[in-house]
Design a protein around this motif. Structure first.
Motif, PDB file in Angstrom:
ATOM      1  N   UNK A 252       0.879  -1.164   0.000  1.00 37.95           N
ATOM      2  CA  UNK A 252       0.000   0.000   0.000  1.00 37.95           C
ATOM      3  C   UNK A 252       0.916   1.213   0.000  1.00 37.95           C
ATOM      4  N   UNK A 253       1.115   1.785  -1.182  1.00 36.39           N
ATOM      5  CA  UNK A 253       2.057   2.891  -1.288  1.00 36.39           C
ATOM      6  C   UNK A 253       1.909   3.553  -2.658  1.00 36.39           C
ATOM      7  N   UNK A 254       2.587   4.675  -2.812  1.00 37.33           N
ATOM      8  CA  UNK A 254       2.675   5.319  -4.115  1.00 37.33           C
ATOM      9  C   UNK A 254       3.909   4.785  -4.837  1.00 37.33           C
ATOM     10  N   UNK A 255       3.766   4.565  -6.143  1.00 41.89           N
ATOM     11  CA  UNK A 255       4.855   4.004  -6.946  1.00 41.89           C
ATOM     12  C   UNK A 255       5.048   4.875  -8.184  1.00 41.89           C
ATOM     13  N   UNK A 256       6.308   5.072  -8.541  1.00 39.61           N
ATOM     14  CA  UNK A 256       6.643   5.961  -9.650  1.00 39.61           C
ATOM     15  C   UNK A 256       6.596   5.224 -10.980  1.00 39.61           C
ATOM     16  N   UNK A 257       5.769   5.732 -11.881  1.00 35.69           N
ATOM     17  CA  UNK A 257       5.715   5.237 -13.264  1.00 35.69           C
ATOM     18  C   UNK A 257       6.618   6.114 -14.133  1.00 35.69           C
ATOM     19  N   UNK A 258       6.595   5.878 -15.430  1.00 35.63           N
ATOM     20  CA  UNK A 258       7.402   6.683 -16.345  1.00 35.63           C
ATOM     21  C   UNK A 258       6.905   8.120 -16.454  1.00 35.63           C
ATOM     22  N   UNK A 259       5.639   8.355 -16.107  1.00 39.00           N
ATOM     23  CA  UNK A 259       5.057   9.691 -16.281  1.00 39.00           C
ATOM     24  C   UNK A 259       4.337  10.195 -15.043  1.00 39.00           C
ATOM     25  N   UNK A 277       0.799 -12.590 -10.846  1.00 39.05           N
ATOM     26  CA  UNK A 277       0.656 -13.119 -12.205  1.00 39.05           C
ATOM     27  C   UNK A 277       0.887 -12.018 -13.243  1.00 39.05           C
ATOM     28  N   UNK A 278       0.310 -10.854 -13.018  1.00 40.07           N
ATOM     29  CA  UNK A 278       0.416  -9.754 -13.987  1.00 40.07           C
ATOM     30  C   UNK A 278       1.845  -9.261 -14.117  1.00 40.07           C
ATOM     31  N   UNK A 279       2.562  -9.177 -13.006  1.00 43.02           N
ATOM     32  CA  UNK A 279       3.933  -8.633 -13.071  1.00 43.02           C
ATOM     33  C   UNK A 279       4.962  -9.715 -13.397  1.00 43.02           C
ATOM     34  N   UNK A 280       4.479 -10.957 -13.655  1.00 38.94           N
ATOM     35  CA  UNK A 280       5.377 -12.040 -14.039  1.00 38.94           C
ATOM     36  C   UNK A 280       6.203 -12.609 -12.904  1.00 38.94           C
ATOM     37  N   UNK A 281       5.673 -12.524 -11.686  1.00 38.15           N
ATOM     38  CA  UNK A 281       6.386 -13.074 -10.517  1.00 38.15           C
ATOM     39  C   UNK A 281       5.466 -14.031  -9.759  1.00 38.15           C
ATOM     40  N   UNK A 282       4.947 -15.027 -10.491  1.00 38.91           N
ATOM     41  CA  UNK A 282       3.983 -15.964  -9.895  1.00 38.91           C
ATOM     42  C   UNK A 282       4.509 -16.663  -8.651  1.00 38.91           C
ATOM     43  N   UNK A 303       8.210  -6.690  -0.871  1.00 34.22           N
ATOM     44  CA  UNK A 303       6.964  -6.574  -1.624  1.00 34.22           C
ATOM     45  C   UNK A 303       6.969  -5.307  -2.486  1.00 34.22           C
ATOM     46  N   UNK A 304       7.377  -4.198  -1.902  1.00 33.17           N
ATOM     47  CA  UNK A 304       7.389  -2.936  -2.646  1.00 33.17           C
ATOM     48  C   UNK A 304       8.437  -2.946  -3.757  1.00 33.17           C
ATOM     49  N   UNK A 305       9.532  -3.622  -3.540  1.00 35.22           N
ATOM     50  CA  UNK A 305      10.555  -3.731  -4.580  1.00 35.22           C
ATOM     51  C   UNK A 305      10.022  -4.479  -5.793  1.00 35.22           C
ATOM     52  N   UNK A 306       9.282  -5.570  -5.540  1.00 29.85           N
ATOM     53  CA  UNK A 306       8.708  -6.349  -6.632  1.00 29.85           C
ATOM     54  C   UNK A 306       7.742  -5.501  -7.456  1.00 29.85           C
ATOM     55  N   UNK A 307       6.909  -4.747  -6.766  1.00 30.34           N
ATOM     56  CA  UNK A 307       5.937  -3.906  -7.463  1.00 30.34           C
ATOM     57  C   UNK A 307       6.641  -2.790  -8.222  1.00 30.34           C
ATOM     58  N   UNK A 308       7.581  -2.131  -7.568  1.00 33.36           N
ATOM     59  CA  UNK A 308       8.261  -0.988  -8.180  1.00 33.36           C
ATOM     60  C   UNK A 308       9.009  -1.385  -9.445  1.00 33.36           C
ATOM     61  N   UNK A 309       9.628  -2.546  -9.444  1.00 32.96           N
ATOM     62  CA  UNK A 309      10.387  -2.973 -10.629  1.00 32.96           C
ATOM     63  C   UNK A 309       9.488  -3.077 -11.855  1.00 32.96           C
ATOM     64  N   UNK A 310       8.266  -3.497 -11.658  1.00 35.59           N
ATOM     65  CA  UNK A 310       7.316  -3.620 -12.779  1.00 35.59           C
ATOM     66  C   UNK A 310       6.711  -2.263 -13.135  1.00 35.59           C
ATOM     67  N   UNK A 311       6.283  -1.507 -12.113  1.00 36.57           N
ATOM     68  CA  UNK A 311       5.621  -0.223 -12.338  1.00 36.57           C
ATOM     69  C   UNK A 311       6.563   0.783 -12.995  1.00 36.57           C
TER      70      UNK A 311
END
Length: 413
Positions: A252-259, A277-282, A303-311
């Motif tokens: 539960x956090x804010x994550x930086x995208x390209x824009x 599944x969506x981020x390819x880390x089943x 957990x946040x590292x996994x999300x951030x790498x994809x986002x």
């Protein structure tokens, strides 16, 4: 559902469901005027009383609308005083106090946010008005209430956030206590005050009785602090600041995208499995470190590292589209430049325009509740100082132009 379908039974001339309700506002700055604006937005006739010459001190606040007269340039004032009528009246003078009492006979609700006891000294407090109009609903707004050991303390929104627990839980874990970006408790207090006035009016319909309502800003702040009070009292655990993180779940956090940023929150294990599944880390859907809510909270950095790498490798639109399709809660973090350009907000009229007498076209936030039969909207811009003196004093009290001129010369209006 389409907008036209929702409003298919709408009354075309509706002011809102509170049409016919009369409110007399003796308020300055934010909390009280917000309460009056809430009622005005829903159709009530609100008469705002301001001091002659200077008016509500909020007229001086910034940010300011460019190329507008000084008393009509405050964006906060313009925002929270729309849909009202305005008169000038000096409460400090006995003649002004007598005029207020006469006006009060026509009102259903009085809203005031002066220091506790101030209006009693001016002989326009609850007991004074009740003697003239027994069924009046009289709402007094202050920082810490009309009674209690601290009731005389002066205070603003910042004091309410500080004393009501809001600042203690807002900000980064390793940073100082932080207030919200806007005057959140002023606005919350206004909403609570309007809610309370309407509850008292419902009771009046049943009993014929009015009553005095005491609204404290700190009380309002504490009323939206979830389990903070119970947690401290029952378990001895004091809620701590965690930035954008949730006290019990992750991510539960804010994550930086390209824009720009998105805000993402995963509430339960099924959502986490979909995200993996969506981020390819089943593999992390069943990994003991991340498979359960408790495990993800204990390993929040992973957990946040996994999300951030994809986002980080995607745009906000790509992230939101992919995750929302899987019923995962994620949204773009919009600034107000984004907001005024968003078509959804325009269609719902939560961003709208209205014409002001001296400023021209103003863009406002609209009326949040949507009523299918009695639509409410921003009908008129904030009034200029004393704009409705002739109308209100003439139609309510029968004053002619000569009387108004005499009162103005005496600095009563």
């Amino acid at each position: 559902m389409k907008k036209a379908e929702f409003y298919r039974e709408a009354q075309p001339t509706s002011r809102g469901p509170l049409e016919g309700l009369v409110v007399l506002e003796a308020c300055t700055t934010y909390a009280g005027p917000v309460a009056a604006a809430e009622l005005a937005d829903l159709g009530a006739e609100v008469i705002k009383c301001e001091l002659p010459v200077t008016g509500d001190v909020c007229r001086l606040f910034g940010p300011r609308v460019p190329n507008a007269p000084a008393q009509d340039a405050s964006a906060p004032f313009l925002s929270i005083n729309r849909n009202k009528k305005a008169i000038t009246l000096n409460f400090h003078l006995p003649r002004g106090q007598e005029i207020f009492r006469q006006l009060a006979r026509r009102a259903d609700v009085i809203l005031q946010n002066f220091r506790p006891g101030a209006l009693d000294k001016w002989h326009i407090g609850y007991e004074d008005i009740r003697a003239l109009k027994p069924d009046i609903v009289y709402v007094s707004i202050s920082c810490l209430g009309q009674w209690g050991p601290l009731s005389a303390k002066v205070g603003y929104d910042t004091d309410a956030q500080a004393m009501g627990g809001i600042m203690s839980i807002t900000g980064q874990a390793d940073g100082p206590p932080t207030k919200t970006g806007h005057a959140s408790i002023d606005y919350l207090t206004g909403v609570k005050a309007a809610q309370a006035a309407l509850a008292a009016l419902v009771r009046r319909l049943r009993t014929g009785e009015g009553q005095h309502i005491d609204i404290a800003m700190v009380d309002c702040a504490l009323s939206v602090t979830e389990g903070g009070v119970m947690q401290a009292a029952m378990s001895g655990e004091v809620w701590q600041r965690k930035g954008n993180r949730h006290p019990a779940s992750a991510p539960c956090n804010s994550f930086l995208c390209q824009d720009g940023y998105v805000m993402l929150a995963v509430a339960h294990d099924k959502q986490w499995a979909s995200l993996c599944r969506i981020i390819g880390r089943d593999e992390f859907a069943s990994d003991p470190r991340t498979a359960t809510v408790a495990a993800r909270k204990a390993n929040e950095d992973l957990v946040e590292q996994l999300v951030a790498e994809w986002v980080n490798q995607r745009t906000r639109h790509e992230v939101v589209t992919a995750l929302n399709a899987a019923s995962i809660a994620v949204s773009p973090v919009l600034d107000f430049g984004d907001i005024i350009r968003e078509p959804h907000f325009r269609e719902r009229e939560i961003v709208c325009e209205v014409e002001h007498a001296t400023v021209g076209t103003l863009t406002h936030y609209g009326v949040a509740p949507k009523f299918a039969k009695t639509p409410a909207r921003v009908r008129s811009a904030a009034p200029v100082l004393g704009q409705h003196n002739a109308e209100i004093y003439g139609s309510w009290l029968g004053y002619d132009a000569a009387t108004l001129a005499e009162l103005a010369k005496a600095e009563v209006i």
